[in-house]
Write a protein that holds these residues in place. Structure first.
Motif, PDB file in Angstrom:
ATOM      1  N   LYS A  45      -2.395  -8.889  13.026  1.00 23.04           N
ATOM      2  CA  LYS A  45      -1.913  -8.239  11.810  1.00 23.04           C
ATOM      3  C   LYS A  45      -0.735  -7.326  12.151  1.00 23.04           C
ATOM      4  O   LYS A  45      -0.771  -6.565  13.101  1.00 23.04           O
ATOM      5  CB  LYS A  45      -3.015  -7.428  11.146  1.00 23.04           C
TER       6      LYS A  45
ATOM      7  N   ASN B  85       1.863  -4.530  10.354  1.00 24.37           N
ATOM      8  CA  ASN B  85       2.155  -3.669   9.212  1.00 24.37           C
ATOM      9  C   ASN B  85       3.664  -3.491   9.121  1.00 24.37           C
ATOM     10  O   ASN B  85       4.298  -3.094  10.099  1.00 24.37           O
ATOM     11  CB  ASN B  85       1.481  -2.312   9.388  1.00 24.37           C
TER      12      ASN B  85
ATOM     13  N   ARG C 291       4.019   8.913   5.461  1.00 26.10           N
ATOM     14  CA  ARG C 291       4.217   7.492   5.778  1.00 26.10           C
ATOM     15  C   ARG C 291       4.920   6.771   4.623  1.00 26.10           C
ATOM     16  O   ARG C 291       4.920   7.219   3.495  1.00 26.10           O
ATOM     17  CB  ARG C 291       2.873   6.832   6.053  1.00 26.10           C
TER      18      ARG C 291
ATOM     19  N   THR D 253       0.843  -1.191   0.000  1.00 26.44           N
ATOM     20  CA  THR D 253       0.000   0.000   0.000  1.00 26.44           C
ATOM     21  C   THR D 253       0.878   1.240   0.000  1.00 26.44           C
ATOM     22  O   THR D 253       1.758   1.393   0.851  1.00 26.44           O
ATOM     23  CB  THR D 253      -0.913   0.009   1.249  1.00 26.44           C
TER      24      THR D 253
ATOM     25  N   ALA E 296       3.807   0.223   2.782  1.00 26.51           N
ATOM     26  CA  ALA E 296       3.857  -0.916   3.708  1.00 26.51           C
ATOM     27  C   ALA E 296       2.913  -2.009   3.248  1.00 26.51           C
ATOM     28  O   ALA E 296       2.075  -1.813   2.369  1.00 26.51           O
ATOM     29  CB  ALA E 296       3.489  -0.446   5.113  1.00 26.51           C
ATOM     30  N   PHE E 297       3.048  -3.164   3.869  1.00 24.69           N
ATOM     31  CA  PHE E 297       2.155  -4.289   3.601  1.00 24.69           C
ATOM     32  C   PHE E 297       1.836  -4.952   4.931  1.00 24.69           C
ATOM     33  O   PHE E 297       2.557  -4.795   5.912  1.00 24.69           O
ATOM     34  CB  PHE E 297       2.778  -5.285   2.618  1.00 24.69           C
ATOM     35  N   GLY E 298       0.743  -5.680   4.963  1.00 30.12           N
ATOM     36  CA  GLY E 298       0.341  -6.352   6.189  1.00 30.12           C
ATOM     37  C   GLY E 298       0.533  -7.848   6.103  1.00 30.12           C
ATOM     38  O   GLY E 298       0.350  -8.458   5.051  1.00 30.12           O
TER      39      GLY E 298
END
Length: 122
Positions: free
Chosen positions: A74, A76, A62, A54, A65-67
């Motif tokens: 979860k 991040n 920011r 994302t 990042a990905f989760g």
């Protein structure tokens, strides 16, 4: 290093991929290559599935990042940190951060990342 593994962790990874390292943990159910492509093996342990990173609005400051999900929790993970911590073997020491050589937060390829100080990052 703490190894985080589950039933979906592959025994081998596709060529050029390594299990993700982040904050001293090795996440064996997920992998990344030097081009910053992330894979999850949760639903397809044989091949993996590409994880979408994302990219936030530039105004937020920011990082992309990905989760991931570990035991229902979860997490991040900033893309550039995961690539650097996985592929750059040794961090120079405390006070060093992962920086983008071209100052582009959306370029998290290994060739664009290096450790440096906050001062060097300005």
């Amino acid at each position: 290093m703490n190894i985080v593994s589950d039933v979906y962790s592959p025994t081998t990874y596709p060529a050029g991929f390594k299990p993700i390292v982040y904050n001293g943990n090795v996440y064996k159910t997920y992998a990344v290559n030097a081009d910053g492509i992330f894979l999850s093996f949760k639903r397809n342990p044989a091949q993996g599935k590409i994880i979408k990173v994302t990219i936030p609005d530039k105004k937020t400051g920011r990082y992309p990042a990905f989760g991931i999900s570990i035991d229902g929790e979860k997490i991040n993970i900033p893309a550039h940190r995961a690539v650097a911590e996985t592929w750059i073997v040794k961090k120079p020491g405390d006070g060093h951060i992962v920086r983008h050589k071209d100052n582009d937060k959306t370029n998290w390829k290994l060739s664009n990342l290096e450790y440096g100080t906050h001062k060097e990052n300005m």
